[in-house]
Design an enzyme around this catalytic site. Structure first.
Site, PDB file in Angstrom:
ATOM      1  N   ASN A 252       0.843  13.371  13.431  1.00  0.00           N
ATOM      2  CA  ASN A 252      -0.019  13.814  12.326  1.00  0.00           C
ATOM      3  C   ASN A 252      -0.653  12.616  11.646  1.00  0.00           C
ATOM      4  OD1 ASN A 252       0.740  13.526   9.214  1.00  0.00           O
ATOM      5  ND2 ASN A 252       2.660  13.473  10.389  1.00  0.00           N
TER       6      ASN A 252
ATOM      7  N   PHE B 276      -1.650  12.510   3.182  1.00  0.00           N
ATOM      8  CA  PHE B 276      -1.260  13.003   1.855  1.00  0.00           C
ATOM      9  C   PHE B 276      -2.256  14.029   1.298  1.00  0.00           C
ATOM     10  CE2 PHE B 276       1.174   8.839   0.501  1.00  0.00           C
ATOM     11  CZ  PHE B 276       2.190   9.168   1.366  1.00  0.00           C
TER      12      PHE B 276
ATOM     13  N   SER C 265       4.495   6.180   4.773  1.00  0.00           N
ATOM     14  CA  SER C 265       3.587   6.970   5.608  1.00  0.00           C
ATOM     15  C   SER C 265       2.602   6.039   6.301  1.00  0.00           C
ATOM     16  CB  SER C 265       2.812   7.969   4.757  1.00  0.00           C
ATOM     17  OG  SER C 265       1.750   8.499   5.526  1.00  0.00           O
TER      18      SER C 265
ATOM     19  N   ASN D 133      -0.231   6.956   7.330  1.00  0.00           N
ATOM     20  CA  ASN D 133      -1.559   7.574   7.258  1.00  0.00           C
ATOM     21  C   ASN D 133      -2.340   7.278   5.988  1.00  0.00           C
ATOM     22  OD1 ASN D 133      -1.140   8.794   9.806  1.00  0.00           O
ATOM     23  ND2 ASN D 133       0.170  10.311   8.795  1.00  0.00           N
ATOM     24  N   THR D 134      -1.785   6.451   5.114  1.00  0.00           N
ATOM     25  CA  THR D 134      -2.519   5.971   3.939  1.00  0.00           C
ATOM     26  C   THR D 134      -2.648   4.470   4.124  1.00  0.00           C
ATOM     27  OG1 THR D 134      -1.745   7.762   2.514  1.00  0.00           O
ATOM     28  CG2 THR D 134      -2.442   5.737   1.408  1.00  0.00           C
TER      29      THR D 134
ATOM     30  N   LYS E 240      12.069   5.929   0.707  1.00  0.00           N
ATOM     31  CA  LYS E 240      11.900   6.356   2.107  1.00  0.00           C
ATOM     32  C   LYS E 240      11.201   5.260   2.898  1.00  0.00           C
ATOM     33  CE  LYS E 240      10.379  10.141   5.022  1.00  0.00           C
ATOM     34  NZ  LYS E 240       9.956  11.539   5.078  1.00  0.00           N
TER      35      LYS E 240
ATOM     36  N   ASN F  15      10.575   7.696   8.073  1.00  0.00           N
ATOM     37  CA  ASN F  15       9.305   8.402   8.187  1.00  0.00           C
ATOM     38  C   ASN F  15       8.886   8.442   9.677  1.00  0.00           C
ATOM     39  OD1 ASN F  15       6.739   9.536   7.383  1.00  0.00           O
ATOM     40  ND2 ASN F  15       7.045   8.546   5.405  1.00  0.00           N
TER      41      ASN F  15
HETATM   42  C1  LIG Z   1       2.946  17.241   9.662  1.00  0.00           C
HETATM   43  C2  LIG Z   1       3.864  16.285   8.953  1.00  0.00           C
HETATM   44  C3  LIG Z   1       3.628  15.954   7.631  1.00  0.00           C
HETATM   45  C4  LIG Z   1       4.464  15.061   6.959  1.00  0.00           C
HETATM   46  N1  LIG Z   1       4.229  14.752   5.653  1.00  0.00           N
HETATM   47  C5  LIG Z   1       5.089  13.929   4.998  1.00  0.00           C
HETATM   48  C6  LIG Z   1       4.904  13.640   3.618  1.00  0.00           C
HETATM   49  O1  LIG Z   1       4.000  14.139   2.967  1.00  0.00           O
HETATM   50  N2  LIG Z   1       5.777  12.770   3.026  1.00  0.00           N
HETATM   51  C7  LIG Z   1       6.829  12.206   3.692  1.00  0.00           C
HETATM   52  O2  LIG Z   1       7.601  11.432   3.113  1.00  0.00           O
HETATM   53  N3  LIG Z   1       7.026  12.477   5.001  1.00  0.00           N
HETATM   54  C8  LIG Z   1       6.197  13.330   5.647  1.00  0.00           C
HETATM   55  N4  LIG Z   1       6.412  13.602   6.968  1.00  0.00           N
HETATM   56  C9  LIG Z   1       7.524  12.932   7.671  1.00  0.00           C
HETATM   57  C10 LIG Z   1       8.790  13.796   7.689  1.00  0.00           C
HETATM   58  O3  LIG Z   1       9.270  14.076   6.397  1.00  0.00           O
HETATM   59  C11 LIG Z   1       9.893  13.099   8.508  1.00  0.00           C
HETATM   60  O4  LIG Z   1      10.249  11.896   7.863  1.00  0.00           O
HETATM   61  C12 LIG Z   1       9.435  12.753   9.924  1.00  0.00           C
HETATM   62  O5  LIG Z   1       8.617  13.772  10.451  1.00  0.00           O
HETATM   63  C13 LIG Z   1      10.634  12.569  10.856  1.00  0.00           C
HETATM   64  O6  LIG Z   1      11.421  13.731  10.914  1.00  0.00           O
HETATM   65  P1  LIG Z   1      11.293  14.846  12.072  1.00  0.00           P
HETATM   66  O7  LIG Z   1      11.372  14.125  13.378  1.00  0.00           O
HETATM   67  O8  LIG Z   1      12.437  15.770  11.820  1.00  0.00           O
HETATM   68  O9  LIG Z   1       9.986  15.512  11.878  1.00  0.00           O
HETATM   69  C14 LIG Z   1       5.581  14.502   7.648  1.00  0.00           C
HETATM   70  C15 LIG Z   1       5.812  14.854   8.979  1.00  0.00           C
HETATM   71  C16 LIG Z   1       4.990  15.747   9.625  1.00  0.00           C
HETATM   72  C17 LIG Z   1       5.285  16.105  11.061  1.00  0.00           C
END
Ligand SMILES: Cc1cc2nc3c(=O)[nH]c(=O)nc-3n(C[C@H](O)[C@H](O)[C@H](O)COP(=O)(O)O)c2cc1C
Length: 341
Positions: A110, A114, A174, A176-177, A216, A245
């Site tokens: 993704n 934000f 993140s 993405n920022t 985080k 993350n």
């Molecule tokens: C579509 C998407 C959006 C996410 N948005 C955020 C976010 O806004 N803030 C954040 O701290 N992590 C965000 N994450 C990261 C997740 O919280 C997590 O740290 C990461 O996906 C790893 O866990 P997973 O393998 O179980 O998905 C996002 C992940 C995905 C897939």
């Protein structure tokens, strides 16, 4: 079983549309009292960061960025739900398409950036809270706030969410920022965490309540950057570190469809990297500082692995997309078995 069917329909649509449909469906099910039926496993409550958690398995942030669905997610039986990332002002995020499934790898990429409705909307939502589990609120900065002013964005969100959060997560990881992860550098981090902790002391006096704070971090940190992070977190009295993350690495998904898309990779291929950072930080941090393990949990055993590496709590996001609520029940069952070993 039910989710296996739903998944076939959801996976035939764009990932962001599927996300909205599933969240709205879950909300409807919750209002009809049906989420309770999906939650089967039972678990022992535990204490962490001075809070009582009904169980150690939580929803990772991103699934509910605006606080619109945490009641329904909590209704599934998660021990805690972390909402956000929220920024001071609403922002649309990056152009679409910006979420991709790598189905063969149980992964996603993704680059949402934000997208959220802003902190005032989130606060309005959490004021209506009935959820009895632990509610974490994850804060960030707007995309157009330069890093030298980032602290103002974090403090703005921190102050607004403080009276409503059981814990607050500072998200500087993140991908993405633009330049956000530079805030993990020693000097920047020291400044940011120092200011946030000072604000916490001020608010704790005013509100009569000391809200725990978590940091985080990214899975792409070099090993030699970790001691400074652990030391800074400890120095400024942070209560927890969340590892990790999403990753910018494509090593584990080379050649797969969508693997060349920009953004953060999550799901099964992230697990090894996330576990590595979790284990390394656990060794560096004093035991009073909690760790939340996240990244690549797609089976109950994956959750147990993180606890074995020293996590106090675990979270998942991508596993929910691939496995649905069954994954929560499987995690709770495997964790209960581990407790009896
Ligand atoms: C579509 C998407 C959006 C996410 N948005 C955020 C976010 O806004 N803030 C954040 O701290 N992590 C965000 N994450 C990261 C997740 O919280 C997590 O740290 C990461 O996906 C790893 O866990 P997973 O393998 O179980 O998905 C996002 C992940 C995905 C897939």
């Amino acid at each position: 079983m039910f989710y296996d069917l739903a998944r076939k329909v959801l996976f035939a649509t764009d990932p962001e549309v599927a996300h909205e449909l599933s969240m709205e469906g879950l909300l409807m099910a919750h209002r009809l009292g049906a989420t309770r039926l999906l939650c089967k496993a039972r678990s022992q409550p535990l204490f962490c960061m001075g809070l009582e958690f009904p169980n150690p398995v939580g929803v990772a942030p991103g699934l509910d960025k605006n606080g619109d669905y945490f009641e329904a997610l909590g209704g599934l039986g998660f021990g805690f739900v972390e909402i956000g990332t929220v920024t001071p002002r609403p922002q649309p995020g990056n152009p679409k398409p910006r979420v991709f499934r790598l189905t063969e790898a149980q992964a996603m990429i993704n680059r949402l950036g934000f997208n959220n409705k802003g902190v005032d909307h989130l606060v309005r939502q959490v004021k209506k809270r009935q959820f009895k589990g632990v509610l974490g609120i994850n804060i960030g900065k707007n995309f157009d706030t330069p890093n030298e002013n980032a602290v103002d964005d974090y403090l703005h969100c921190f102050e607004k969410v403080y009276p409503h959060a059981d814990y607050i997560t500072v998200n500087i990881s993140s991908p993405n920022t633009k330049n956000l992860r530079d805030l993990q550098g020693e000097e920047e981090l020291n400044k940011l965490l120092g200011r946030i902790n000072a604000k916490r002391e001020e608010l704790a006096d005013a509100c009569g309540q000391r809200v725990p704070i978590a940091l985080k971090v990214a899975p792409d940190l070099e090993d030699d950057a970790l001691p400074a992070i652990a030391q800074t977190v400890d120095h400024h009295g942070f209560d927890a570190v969340i590892a990790t993350n999403t990753t910018i690495s494509r090593e584990a998904v080379k050649g797969m469809k969508h693997s060349a898309e920009a953004g953060g990779l999550s799901g099964a291929p992230l697990k090894a990297k996330a576990d590595h950072v979790l284990a390394a930080l656990r060794k560096l941090l004093p035991k009073e500082i909690a760790m939340i393990g996240v990244g690549g949990i797609t089976t109950g055993q994956d959750a147990v692995d993180k606890l074995d590496l020293g996590a106090d709590l675990v979270q998942f996001y991508t596993g929910m997309v691939y496995r649905g609520p069954d994954l929560l029940n499987e995690c709770l069952q495997e964790i209960a078995k581990r407790g009896h070993q």
